[in-house]
Design a protein around this motif. Structure first.
Motif, PDB file in Angstrom:
ATOM      1  N   CYS A  54    -126.612 -19.485  22.725  1.00 50.17           N
ATOM      2  CA  CYS A  54    -127.232 -20.367  23.730  1.00 50.17           C
ATOM      3  C   CYS A  54    -126.591 -21.762  23.691  1.00 50.17           C
ATOM      4  O   CYS A  54    -126.386 -22.324  22.613  1.00 50.17           O
ATOM      5  N   GLN A  55    -126.251 -22.282  24.856  1.00 51.46           N
ATOM      6  CA  GLN A  55    -125.645 -23.615  24.941  1.00 51.46           C
ATOM      7  C   GLN A  55    -126.673 -24.603  25.490  1.00 51.46           C
ATOM      8  O   GLN A  55    -127.502 -24.229  26.327  1.00 51.46           O
ATOM      9  N   SER A  91    -133.970 -15.205  25.063  1.00 46.72           N
ATOM     10  CA  SER A  91    -133.921 -13.771  24.812  1.00 46.72           C
ATOM     11  C   SER A  91    -135.292 -13.208  25.214  1.00 46.72           C
ATOM     12  O   SER A  91    -136.286 -13.934  25.220  1.00 46.72           O
ATOM     13  N   PRO A 109    -134.015 -18.502  21.595  1.00 46.71           N
ATOM     14  CA  PRO A 109    -132.831 -18.730  22.441  1.00 46.71           C
ATOM     15  C   PRO A 109    -131.938 -17.491  22.431  1.00 46.71           C
ATOM     16  O   PRO A 109    -131.971 -16.717  21.472  1.00 46.71           O
ATOM     17  N   THR A 110    -131.134 -17.313  23.482  1.00 49.74           N
ATOM     18  CA  THR A 110    -130.153 -16.225  23.480  1.00 49.74           C
ATOM     19  C   THR A 110    -129.121 -16.501  22.383  1.00 49.74           C
ATOM     20  O   THR A 110    -128.927 -17.653  21.979  1.00 49.74           O
ATOM     21  N   VAL A 159    -134.716 -25.614  25.785  1.00 50.38           N
ATOM     22  CA  VAL A 159    -133.896 -24.402  25.916  1.00 50.38           C
ATOM     23  C   VAL A 159    -134.118 -23.786  27.301  1.00 50.38           C
ATOM     24  O   VAL A 159    -135.249 -23.721  27.784  1.00 50.38           O
ATOM     25  N   HIS A 179    -135.718 -17.665  33.565  1.00 51.34           N
ATOM     26  CA  HIS A 179    -136.448 -17.733  32.285  1.00 51.34           C
ATOM     27  C   HIS A 179    -137.948 -17.489  32.452  1.00 51.34           C
ATOM     28  O   HIS A 179    -138.614 -17.097  31.512  1.00 51.34           O
ATOM     29  N   HIS A 237    -132.161 -20.800  28.137  1.00 51.70           N
ATOM     30  CA  HIS A 237    -131.659 -19.423  28.079  1.00 51.70           C
ATOM     31  C   HIS A 237    -132.414 -18.687  26.977  1.00 51.70           C
ATOM     32  O   HIS A 237    -132.160 -18.912  25.789  1.00 51.70           O
TER      33      HIS A 237
END
Ligand code: IYR
Length: 230
Positions: free
Chosen positions: A206-207, A41, A202-203, A37, A118, A39
């Motif tokens: 998230c992609q 949070s 993850p946000t 990951v 990040h 992205h």
């Protein structure tokens, strides 16, 4: 001269093959859903969960049971910022001259560059150090460690699996050279940074890249014909 260790009975549960099959599918399904990951949070993590995962990772096998690893867990924002700044400096040089054209071309598919937000956004960074030697009280000084890379690699794999099982996303990051991590974290001279792992949730939305894993047939070769079902 060292004496042989005392021995004790192994705790081992022998499963029947049907139970083994069920567990094999379950562990595959759980591990295959792990993705790197990028992205995160900024929501904080329950840090006792992180410590328990490190405890799990620290059960990894190691050369002569030296356990040549140390895990630094960074949640302090000033230290995270210092790590980001130093990592981006190295990564800038990597992306602008130190990496080959072939390497840069491969990475274009992942969309990575030298900018690493990040490192500040993720609620925690785990910096894994490998210990080239140990300070061994019984030997009054340095004692050699063995298979350090292999041992620490195994512990990191177990750490990623444990964190994933507990619902914590990870990024395996290697901003080489990583000497700045030992300096910022004030680590002793027997330790070298091995891996930098931002962790968190993850946000929303998230992609991740739509990549494929190799089929099992591509990664395994059997030597033997005894594949009759037990
Ligand atoms: N360390 C750099 C470059 C990089 C290298 C590989 I191999 C990757 O799989 C991903 C990134 C970075 O983190 O951007």
């Amino acid at each position: 001269m060292s004496e042989a260790f005392d021995q004790k009975p192994l705790e081992f549960l022998r499963l029947d093959p049907e139970e083994m099959r069920a567990r094999a599918s379950e562990v595959y399904n759980r591990l295959q859903s792990r993705r790197t990951v990028r992205h995160f949070s900024s929501d904080p993590l329950p840090m006792d969960v992180v410590e328990e995962c490190i405890r799990a990772a620290s059960t990894a096998p190691s050369g002569a049971n030296k356990q040549p690893w140390h895990f630094c867990v960074v949640t302090d924002s000033a230290i995270k910022s210092a790590i980001r700044e130093a990592a981006e400096k190295e990564e800038y040089l990597n992306y602008h001259g130190r990496m080959s054209e072939e390497w840069l071309d491969e990475l274009r598919q992942f969309g990575t560059d030298h900018v690493k937000p990040h490192l500040e956004v993720a609620p925690a960074l785990i910096v894994v150090f490998r210990q080239s030697w140990s300070l061994d009280a019984t030997r009054e000084g340095k004692s050699k460690n063995y298979y350090v890379q292999e041992s620490v690699g195994l512990a990191c794999g177990m750490l990623l699996a444990a964190l994933h099982e507990c619902g914590i996303a990870t990024l395996t990051h290697t901003p080489s050279p990583m000497d700045f991590l030992g300096q910022i974290l004030n680590r002793p001279p027997n330790e070298k940074a091995f891996l930098l792992i931002p962790i968190g949730y993850p946000t929303e939305g998230c992609q991740v890249p739509d990549i494929q894993r190799k089929r099992v047939e591509e990664v395994v070769t059997y030597y033997g014909s005894d594949f009759k079902k037990i």
